[in-house]
Design an enzyme around this catalytic site. Structure first.
Site, short mmCIF file in Angstrom:
data_model
loop_
_atom_site.label_atom_id
_atom_site.label_comp_id
_atom_site.label_asym_id
_atom_site.label_seq_id
_atom_site.Cartn_x
_atom_site.Cartn_y
_atom_site.Cartn_z
N GLY A 32 -1.83 4.84 -4.33
CA GLY A 32 -1.69 3.68 -5.21
C GLY A 32 -0.62 3.81 -6.27
O GLY A 32 -0.25 2.82 -6.91
N ILE B 18 -4.36 4.57 0.45
CA ILE B 18 -4.96 4.90 1.75
C ILE B 18 -6.17 5.80 1.58
O ILE B 18 -7.16 5.67 2.31
CB ILE B 18 -3.91 5.58 2.65
CG1 ILE B 18 -2.76 4.62 2.93
CG2 ILE B 18 -4.54 6.05 3.96
CD1 ILE B 18 -1.54 5.29 3.55
N TYR C 111 0.83 -1.20 0.00
CA TYR C 111 0.00 0.00 0.00
C TYR C 111 0.87 1.25 0.00
O TYR C 111 2.04 1.23 0.39
CB TYR C 111 -0.96 0.01 1.18
CG TYR C 111 -0.34 0.31 2.54
CD1 TYR C 111 -0.26 1.63 3.02
CD2 TYR C 111 0.16 -0.70 3.35
CE1 TYR C 111 0.29 1.91 4.27
CE2 TYR C 111 0.70 -0.43 4.60
CZ TYR C 111 0.77 0.88 5.05
OH TYR C 111 1.31 1.16 6.28
N CYS C 112 0.26 2.35 -0.45
CA CYS C 112 0.89 3.67 -0.40
C CYS C 112 -0.23 4.70 -0.30
O CYS C 112 -1.38 4.35 -0.04
CB CYS C 112 1.80 3.91 -1.60
SG CYS C 112 0.96 3.80 -3.20
N THR C 113 0.07 5.96 -0.51
CA THR C 113 -0.91 7.02 -0.31
C THR C 113 -2.09 6.93 -1.27
O THR C 113 -3.25 6.92 -0.87
CB THR C 113 -0.25 8.40 -0.44
OG1 THR C 113 0.86 8.46 0.45
CG2 THR C 113 -1.23 9.51 -0.11
#
Length: 269
Positions: free
Chosen positions: A163, A189, A159-161
């Protein structure tokens, strides 16, 4: 962008666009709509997941417009041809990612920088989150080389901020021989917070690259603070202008403790 009164930053690469843009509600949407005419194969028919935030105060507008070409949307430092985007992980909608987080055989990789994870991160059941503790994305290939053995025979969730960073990172894992069940959170997220608010497995606030600095779930009360002042240890999740005096990474320092002469956790280890 100028025609519609839009400001901000837009990075343009052969693999796509990425940016943070501010402006009138109608102006921003007129720009994204114009992309469908410019390149219907890429932007038409809802192919791009644009994220809009309306109603922000004027003082959170970005000044001017900067649009520039880059070799990589996210600078990982390896030849992108060796990690093609169509070889990346399976995209999971927030509900599917939430369910996968409960899998006892899963491991979770936070592809963001360390200072971002200090104020908000996923905390699913069990000890399954792997934080590469990176200052910048160029450190990711070395982390993979050192930790690939932890991913064998596991369901790998990334995951990241928003995508974007997961796109190339997951493709890189494939190129390094991670051939099992590899998935990434679609929309990052941001989309997970929209789906679960403060009630899911994400704890704290999400770091963002605009004047807001960090955001909680939309429409929800402020989440519990998971960060702490680097100097005094007080619960804190608001970044200011403080930076590590060695590597210059942002430091989480409360208002009462501002001042120079402080190193980040990574430089102290």
């Amino acid at each position: 962008l100028k025609k519609h009164g839009v400001t901000g930053r837009l990075r343009v690469a052969r693999e796509g666009y990425n940016g943070t843009l501010t402006g009138p509600t109608a102006g921003v949407r007129a720009f994204t709509k114009s992309l469908e005419t410019f390149d219907a194969a890429t932007f038409g028919n809802g192919r791009v997941d644009f994220k809009y935030v309306d109603g922000l105060p004027q003082n959170q507008m970005l000044k001017g417009i900067k649009c520039w070409p880059v070799a990589e949307i996210v600078t990982y430092g390896f030849d992108a041809r060796n990690a093609p985007l169509d070889k990346g992980g399976t995209h999971l909608a927030p509900a599917d990612f939430h369910k996968a987080l409960e899998d006892p055989d899963a491991v979770v990789i936070d592809v963001r920088n360390y200072n971002e994870s200090l104020i908000g991160k996923f905390a699913p059941p069990g000890d399954k989150v792997l934080d590469p503790m990176m200052r910048r994305s160029t450190e990711f290939p070395q982390w993979v080389a050192d930790n690939r053995h932890k991913l064998e025979d596991k369901k790998v969730l990334m995951y990241c901020t928003g995508g974007v960073r997961c796109e190339r990172a997951s493709a890189y894992l494939r190129s390094r021989g991670v051939a099992g069940d590899l998935c990434q959170l679609s929309g990052g997220i941001h989309r997970y917070q929209e789906r679960y608010g403060n009630g899911g497995f994400f704890r704290g606030r999400c770091y963002v690259f605009d004047p807001r600095m960090a955001v909680g779930a939309p429409g929800e009360a402020s989440p519990p603070i998971v960060g702490a002042c680097r100097r005094c240890g007080r619960a804190w999740d608001a970044y200011g202008d403080e930076r590590c005096d060695r590597c210059r990474m942002r430091l989480l320092v409360c208002d009462a403790c501002s001042g120079d002469g402080l190193a980040c956790e990574l430089c102290d280890n």
